[in-house]
Scaffold this motif. Structure first.
Motif, PDB file in Angstrom:
ATOM      1  N   TYR A 178       4.893   3.466   6.272  1.00 44.91           N
ATOM      2  CA  TYR A 178       5.832   2.288   5.621  1.00 44.91           C
ATOM      3  C   TYR A 178       5.003   1.556   4.658  1.00 44.91           C
ATOM      4  CZ  TYR A 178       9.273   3.309   9.113  1.00 44.91           C
ATOM      5  OH  TYR A 178      10.277   3.849   9.990  1.00 44.91           O
ATOM      6  N   PHE A 179       3.588   1.627   4.648  1.00 41.69           N
ATOM      7  CA  PHE A 179       2.891   0.677   3.878  1.00 41.69           C
ATOM      8  C   PHE A 179       2.421   1.726   2.563  1.00 41.69           C
ATOM      9  CE2 PHE A 179       3.206  -1.505   7.711  1.00 41.69           C
ATOM     10  CZ  PHE A 179       3.617  -2.646   7.411  1.00 41.69           C
ATOM     11  N   HIS A 180       2.611   1.260   1.350  1.00 45.27           N
ATOM     12  CA  HIS A 180       2.233   2.009   0.201  1.00 45.27           C
ATOM     13  C   HIS A 180       0.979   1.684  -0.279  1.00 45.27           C
ATOM     14  CE1 HIS A 180       6.818   2.713  -0.699  1.00 45.27           C
ATOM     15  NE2 HIS A 180       6.617   3.012   0.570  1.00 45.27           N
ATOM     16  N   ASP A 181       0.332   0.829   0.380  1.00 48.76           N
ATOM     17  CA  ASP A 181      -0.981   0.475  -0.014  1.00 48.76           C
ATOM     18  C   ASP A 181      -1.881   0.345   1.533  1.00 48.76           C
ATOM     19  OD1 ASP A 181      -3.525  -0.413  -0.808  1.00 48.76           O
ATOM     20  OD2 ASP A 181      -2.709  -2.142  -2.277  1.00 48.76           O
ATOM     21  N   ILE A 182      -2.557   1.397   1.942  1.00 50.91           N
ATOM     22  CA  ILE A 182      -2.824   1.343   3.320  1.00 50.91           C
ATOM     23  C   ILE A 182      -4.180   0.555   3.135  1.00 50.91           C
ATOM     24  CG2 ILE A 182      -4.313   3.469   3.081  1.00 50.91           C
ATOM     25  CD1 ILE A 182      -3.534   3.843   6.026  1.00 50.91           C
ATOM     26  N   GLY A 183      -4.999   0.373   2.131  1.00 49.25           N
ATOM     27  CA  GLY A 183      -6.116  -0.224   1.797  1.00 49.25           C
ATOM     28  C   GLY A 183      -5.747  -1.649   2.121  1.00 49.25           C
ATOM     29  N   PRO A 234      11.300  14.603   5.371  1.00 49.31           N
ATOM     30  CA  PRO A 234      10.820  15.583   4.385  1.00 49.31           C
ATOM     31  C   PRO A 234       9.559  16.043   4.678  1.00 49.31           C
ATOM     32  CG  PRO A 234      11.651  13.472   3.368  1.00 49.31           C
ATOM     33  CD  PRO A 234      11.693  13.403   4.780  1.00 49.31           C
ATOM     34  N   VAL A 235       9.105  17.165   4.246  1.00 54.80           N
ATOM     35  CA  VAL A 235       7.561  17.570   4.021  1.00 54.80           C
ATOM     36  C   VAL A 235       7.219  18.025   2.806  1.00 54.80           C
ATOM     37  CG1 VAL A 235       7.583  18.765   6.517  1.00 54.80           C
ATOM     38  CG2 VAL A 235       8.387  19.984   4.536  1.00 54.80           C
ATOM     39  N   THR A 236       5.818  17.769   2.620  1.00 56.00           N
ATOM     40  CA  THR A 236       5.347  17.912   1.213  1.00 56.00           C
ATOM     41  C   THR A 236       4.017  18.553   1.088  1.00 56.00           C
ATOM     42  OG1 THR A 236       4.844  16.652  -0.738  1.00 56.00           O
ATOM     43  CG2 THR A 236       4.373  15.688   1.316  1.00 56.00           C
ATOM     44  N   ASP A 237       3.240  18.604   0.153  1.00 54.88           N
ATOM     45  CA  ASP A 237       1.883  18.979  -0.131  1.00 54.88           C
ATOM     46  C   ASP A 237       1.014  17.957   0.654  1.00 54.88           C
ATOM     47  OD1 ASP A 237      -0.636  19.110  -0.978  1.00 54.88           O
ATOM     48  OD2 ASP A 237      -0.156  19.228  -3.008  1.00 54.88           O
ATOM     49  N   TYR A 238      -0.029  18.303   1.579  1.00 59.10           N
ATOM     50  CA  TYR A 238      -0.696  17.679   2.068  1.00 59.10           C
ATOM     51  C   TYR A 238      -1.461  16.562   1.396  1.00 59.10           C
ATOM     52  CZ  TYR A 238      -4.196  15.945   5.530  1.00 59.10           C
ATOM     53  OH  TYR A 238      -5.247  15.215   6.467  1.00 59.10           O
ATOM     54  N   PHE A 239      -1.791  16.858   0.276  1.00 54.58           N
ATOM     55  CA  PHE A 239      -2.648  16.029  -0.748  1.00 54.58           C
ATOM     56  C   PHE A 239      -1.837  15.290  -1.604  1.00 54.58           C
ATOM     57  CE2 PHE A 239      -5.692  19.225   0.683  1.00 54.58           C
ATOM     58  CZ  PHE A 239      -6.658  18.155   1.342  1.00 54.58           C
ATOM     59  N   GLU A 250       2.759  11.298  -3.416  1.00 58.86           N
ATOM     60  CA  GLU A 250       3.930  10.498  -3.935  1.00 58.86           C
ATOM     61  C   GLU A 250       4.490   9.662  -2.799  1.00 58.86           C
ATOM     62  OE1 GLU A 250       7.347  13.294  -4.311  1.00 58.86           O
ATOM     63  OE2 GLU A 250       6.102  15.051  -3.013  1.00 58.86           O
ATOM     64  N   ILE A 251       5.770   8.790  -3.117  1.00 58.71           N
ATOM     65  CA  ILE A 251       6.446   8.388  -2.284  1.00 58.71           C
ATOM     66  C   ILE A 251       7.723   9.161  -2.119  1.00 58.71           C
ATOM     67  CG2 ILE A 251       8.030   6.120  -1.827  1.00 58.71           C
ATOM     68  CD1 ILE A 251       4.811   5.642  -2.301  1.00 58.71           C
ATOM     69  N   VAL A 252       8.060   9.420  -0.629  1.00 60.43           N
ATOM     70  CA  VAL A 252       8.976  10.301  -0.248  1.00 60.43           C
ATOM     71  C   VAL A 252      10.157   9.362   0.473  1.00 60.43           C
ATOM     72  CG1 VAL A 252       7.590  12.262  -0.155  1.00 60.43           C
ATOM     73  CG2 VAL A 252       8.024  10.786   1.812  1.00 60.43           C
ATOM     74  N   CYS A 285      14.528   5.063   4.004  1.00 55.58           N
ATOM     75  CA  CYS A 285      13.116   4.452   3.991  1.00 55.58           C
ATOM     76  C   CYS A 285      12.331   5.393   2.700  1.00 55.58           C
ATOM     77  CB  CYS A 285      12.428   4.583   5.247  1.00 55.58           C
ATOM     78  SG  CYS A 285      13.223   3.697   6.612  1.00 55.58           S
ATOM     79  N   GLU A 286      11.411   4.551   2.173  1.00 51.09           N
ATOM     80  CA  GLU A 286      10.522   5.040   1.622  1.00 51.09           C
ATOM     81  C   GLU A 286       8.866   5.090   1.983  1.00 51.09           C
ATOM     82  OE1 GLU A 286      10.528   2.980  -2.195  1.00 51.09           O
ATOM     83  OE2 GLU A 286      12.415   4.056  -2.849  1.00 51.09           O
ATOM     84  N   TYR A 287       8.624   6.317   2.137  1.00 48.89           N
ATOM     85  CA  TYR A 287       7.299   6.749   3.154  1.00 48.89           C
ATOM     86  C   TYR A 287       6.208   6.958   1.762  1.00 48.89           C
ATOM     87  CZ  TYR A 287      10.359   7.557   6.785  1.00 48.89           C
ATOM     88  OH  TYR A 287      11.703   7.459   7.638  1.00 48.89           O
TER      89      TYR A 287
END
Length: 199
Positions: free
Chosen positions: A72-77, A113-118, A121-123, A144-146
């Motif tokens: 849920y956090f787009h900036d994990i740092g 949704p699934v995506t490329d491991y690397f 993008e926000i899904v 939600c945006e993940y």
């Protein structure tokens, strides 16, 4: 913190608990449930990335999160820096979350949704528990945006924020034990290590 499903049992066991969550409904549910359980919890309503650091900086012995919150956090740092700043020196962070393998395979049947491991993008997708509700209720849940992270992004964010990584464990998916489903990180705020902000 969500609706207090882990915080309230910890309070029943004798912990002094503070919940951080952005949902007013979660707050109402948590406070009513805590009262019914005969305990009290503090609930901080708002964005955990913008806490009152005069009050909560270096305040906690333990920060605990579980059950799928990191995405849920787009900036994990920044998230990990806040968690580090919450703790007193020697304090511990316990993070238990869904394994990043979820990025490439919906192994836990969350219908997300699934995506490329690397991919960075926000899904967009439903909350993980939405599938348990009847369709008419399910449609009422907001989308939600993940930002789904790789395992190295998660571990490096922990280290770079100043934590001393003590343990990392992976667990099999409950749907198919051949694949990873969850992980737990135990990290400590070392009094001799500074994070990126110099704290």
């Amino acid at each position: 913190g969500s609706c207090g499903k882990k915080a309230i049992p910890l309070a029943v066991l004798g912990a002094e608990v503070t919940i951080f969550d952005i949902s007013e409904r979660n707050m109402r549910y948590a406070l009513e449930t805590a009262e019914a359980a005969g305990v009290s919890v503090d609930f901080v309503l708002g964005d955990v990335l913008e806490p009152d650091m005069e009050k909560y900086g270096g305040f906690f012995d333990v920060v605990f999160m579980e059950g799928g919150i990191l995405h849920y956090f787009h900036d994990i740092g920044k998230f990990m820096e806040v968690m580090h700043s919450f703790l007193r020196p020697g304090g511990r962070m316990i993070a238990s979350d869904f394994h990043p393998f979820q990025k490439v395979m919906d192994i836990m049947d969350f219908e997300q949704p699934v995506t490329d491991y690397f991919s960075t993008e926000i899904v967009r997708g439903e909350m993980a528990h939405a599938r348990f509700y009847p369709e008419e209720i399910r449609k009422q849940f907001p989308m939600c945006e993940y930002r789904k992270y790789t395992m190295s992004e998660i571990i490096n964010a922990v280290i770079e924020s100043g934590f001393l990584l003590k343990r990392f464990d992976e667990y099999p998916a409950w749907t198919d034990k051949r694949y990873p489903g969850e992980f737990t990180i135990l990290a400590v705020r070392d009094a001799n290590v500074q994070n990126a902000t110099g704290e």
